[in-house]
Scaffold this active site. Structure first.
Site, PDB file in Angstrom:
ATOM      1  N   ALA A  31      38.621 -16.620  16.762  1.00 33.22           N
ATOM      2  CA  ALA A  31      37.528 -17.579  16.370  1.00 33.22           C
ATOM      3  C   ALA A  31      36.801 -17.226  14.903  1.00 33.22           C
ATOM      4  O   ALA A  31      36.718 -16.246  14.631  1.00 33.22           O
ATOM      5  CB  ALA A  31      36.505 -17.525  17.355  1.00 33.22           C
ATOM      6  N   GLY A  32      36.529 -18.333  14.058  1.00 40.64           N
ATOM      7  CA  GLY A  32      35.940 -18.307  12.859  1.00 40.64           C
ATOM      8  C   GLY A  32      36.761 -17.963  11.836  1.00 40.64           C
ATOM      9  O   GLY A  32      36.420 -18.075  10.550  1.00 40.64           O
ATOM     10  N   GLY A  43      34.878 -22.245  14.899  1.00 38.45           N
ATOM     11  CA  GLY A  43      35.005 -23.669  14.206  1.00 38.45           C
ATOM     12  C   GLY A  43      34.333 -23.334  12.687  1.00 38.45           C
ATOM     13  O   GLY A  43      34.177 -24.279  12.099  1.00 38.45           O
ATOM     14  N   LYS A  68      41.533 -16.857  28.814  1.00 36.67           N
ATOM     15  CA  LYS A  68      40.879 -16.578  27.592  1.00 36.67           C
ATOM     16  C   LYS A  68      39.467 -16.955  28.094  1.00 36.67           C
ATOM     17  O   LYS A  68      39.121 -18.245  28.423  1.00 36.67           O
ATOM     18  CB  LYS A  68      41.410 -17.560  26.594  1.00 36.67           C
ATOM     19  CG  LYS A  68      40.223 -17.341  25.476  1.00 36.67           C
ATOM     20  CD  LYS A  68      40.633 -18.301  24.464  1.00 36.67           C
ATOM     21  CE  LYS A  68      39.384 -18.501  23.266  1.00 36.67           C
ATOM     22  NZ  LYS A  68      39.659 -19.415  22.370  1.00 36.67           N
ATOM     23  N   ASN A  97      42.705 -22.075  15.637  1.00 35.95           N
ATOM     24  CA  ASN A  97      42.788 -23.372  15.873  1.00 35.95           C
ATOM     25  C   ASN A  97      42.400 -24.435  14.641  1.00 35.95           C
ATOM     26  O   ASN A  97      43.284 -25.095  13.724  1.00 35.95           O
ATOM     27  CB  ASN A  97      42.235 -23.894  17.245  1.00 35.95           C
ATOM     28  CG  ASN A  97      42.532 -25.362  17.506  1.00 35.95           C
ATOM     29  OD1 ASN A  97      42.565 -25.410  18.853  1.00 35.95           O
ATOM     30  ND2 ASN A  97      43.068 -26.078  16.824  1.00 35.95           N
ATOM     31  N   THR A  98      41.215 -24.350  14.408  1.00 35.63           N
ATOM     32  CA  THR A  98      40.513 -25.291  13.335  1.00 35.63           C
ATOM     33  C   THR A  98      41.012 -25.093  12.142  1.00 35.63           C
ATOM     34  O   THR A  98      41.448 -26.251  11.337  1.00 35.63           O
ATOM     35  CB  THR A  98      39.223 -25.166  13.607  1.00 35.63           C
ATOM     36  OG1 THR A  98      38.602 -25.105  14.891  1.00 35.63           O
ATOM     37  CG2 THR A  98      38.386 -26.446  12.806  1.00 35.63           C
TER      38      THR A  98
END
Lengths: 253, 65
Positions: free
Chosen positions: A181-182, A154, A93, A203-204
């Site tokens: 992401a996001g 994040g 990645k 993830n977050t």
């Protein structure tokens, strides 16, 4: 479903392994999510690396190492080479960060690193924006997967530029694409899959939820809903109302 | 000789990268190495000689998103 360098995923969900309250919660959340890929990183060995590796191996899914935190092509290339040896995979990645506040990719460094790594046998997953010209250049450079951002890493904002993402999806109908992401909510993940993206990476949104295991389960349901909805061929939106109840036969009152 | 290991100064005897890893207790660990910014594959560690002031990075699997 489009595959990723020959690997078909049982579920269109890739889940990060960082920021969980404990290793036990990480494991439980990962299993609850049904994620088919685990993202990992490399950091200076300070004693925890070896036990972390045991946890990751126990998850029994392919790992996708990242080059998070790299701000130049050179750094990212060296990190990718180290990752290939450490994790025994050609997947990378590829993150080449261009701005400290937005963590948005540096398109020039990203292209340079993609070219070098693809030529060296890596299977590159470039973390990119929704820019269509950059996407074409990354594909020319040897990437066979694209990972456009939903929103800054994040941020939890979801799909920040729906027009741009829709255009990108339509421009390269055969290229596997992961929204990376996001994402903050399961509805964002469903949204991405309904739009025709092949997977989401987050993830977050799970790790920092009040109850990560429950949120992981919610994402599992959302990606399922998104896939089924996409296959069911969603209706086209329209600007003006159109009655769903028949007009014909209405009483004259 | 004095080299930098993961950002900290370390006195090691060497002379090779493989020797340094043994001295640092990482001979058996799952780690990847870079010397002065360039990747050094596991297979090349025993032939890679260190010199005063070298910057060695020893990385391990870690949580990531």
């Amino acid at each position: 479903m489009r595959d990723f360098y020959g690997t078909a995923l049982a579920n269109p969900l890739m889940l990060g392994t960082a920021q969980y309250p404990s290793p036990a919660v990480l494991e439980a959340a990962f299993r609850a999510s049904g994620a088919a890929v685990a993202t990992v990183s490399l950091r200076r060995e300070a004693g925890q690396g070896q036990s972390f590796w045991q946890i990751i191996k126990g998850l029994g899914v392919p790992v996708l190492p990242n080059t998070a935190g790299c701000h130049s092509a050179r750094e990212a290339i060296t990190t990718a080479q180290m990752a290939r040896e450490l994790f025994e995979t050609n997947w990378i990645k590829l993150e080449v960060i261009g701005h400290a506040d937005t963590l948005q990719p540096d398109p020039f460094g990203l292209l340079q690193a993609t070219e070098a790594l693809a030529a060296d046998g890596f299977e590159v997953f470039p973390y990119t924006t929704e820019d269509q010209v950059l996407a074409a250049r990354l594909l020319d450079a040897g990437a066979k997967v694209l990972m456009p951002w939903g929103a800054p890493i994040g941020s939890g904002l979801g799909l920040n530029n729906r027009y741009g993402l829709r255009t990108l999806r339509a421009a390269f109908p055969d290229v596997p694409m992961v929204i990376d992401a996001g994402l903050g909510l399961p509805s964002h993940a469903a949204d991405a899959l309904e739009m025709g993206f092949d997977a989401v990476l987050l993830n977050t949104a799970v790790a920092q939820a009040g109850d990560p295991v429950a949120m992981a389960r919610a994402f599992a349901l959302a990606v399922q809903a998104g896939v089924v909805a996409r296959r069911a061929d969603p209706m086209a939106p329209r600007d003006m109302a159109k009655p769903s109840t028949p007009v014909l036969g209405k009483a004259w009152l | 000789m004095r080299i930098e290991v993961n950002g900290d100064p370390q006195d090691i005897t060497g002379p090779t990268l493989a020797d340094a890893l043994t001295e640092l207790g990482w001979a058996q660990a799952r780690v990847a190495t870079a010397l002065n910014g360039d990747f050094v594959p596991k297979s090349a560690r025993a032939q890679t000689e260190l010199k005063q002031g070298d910057r060695l990075e020893v990385l391990a699997p870690m949580q990531g998103g």
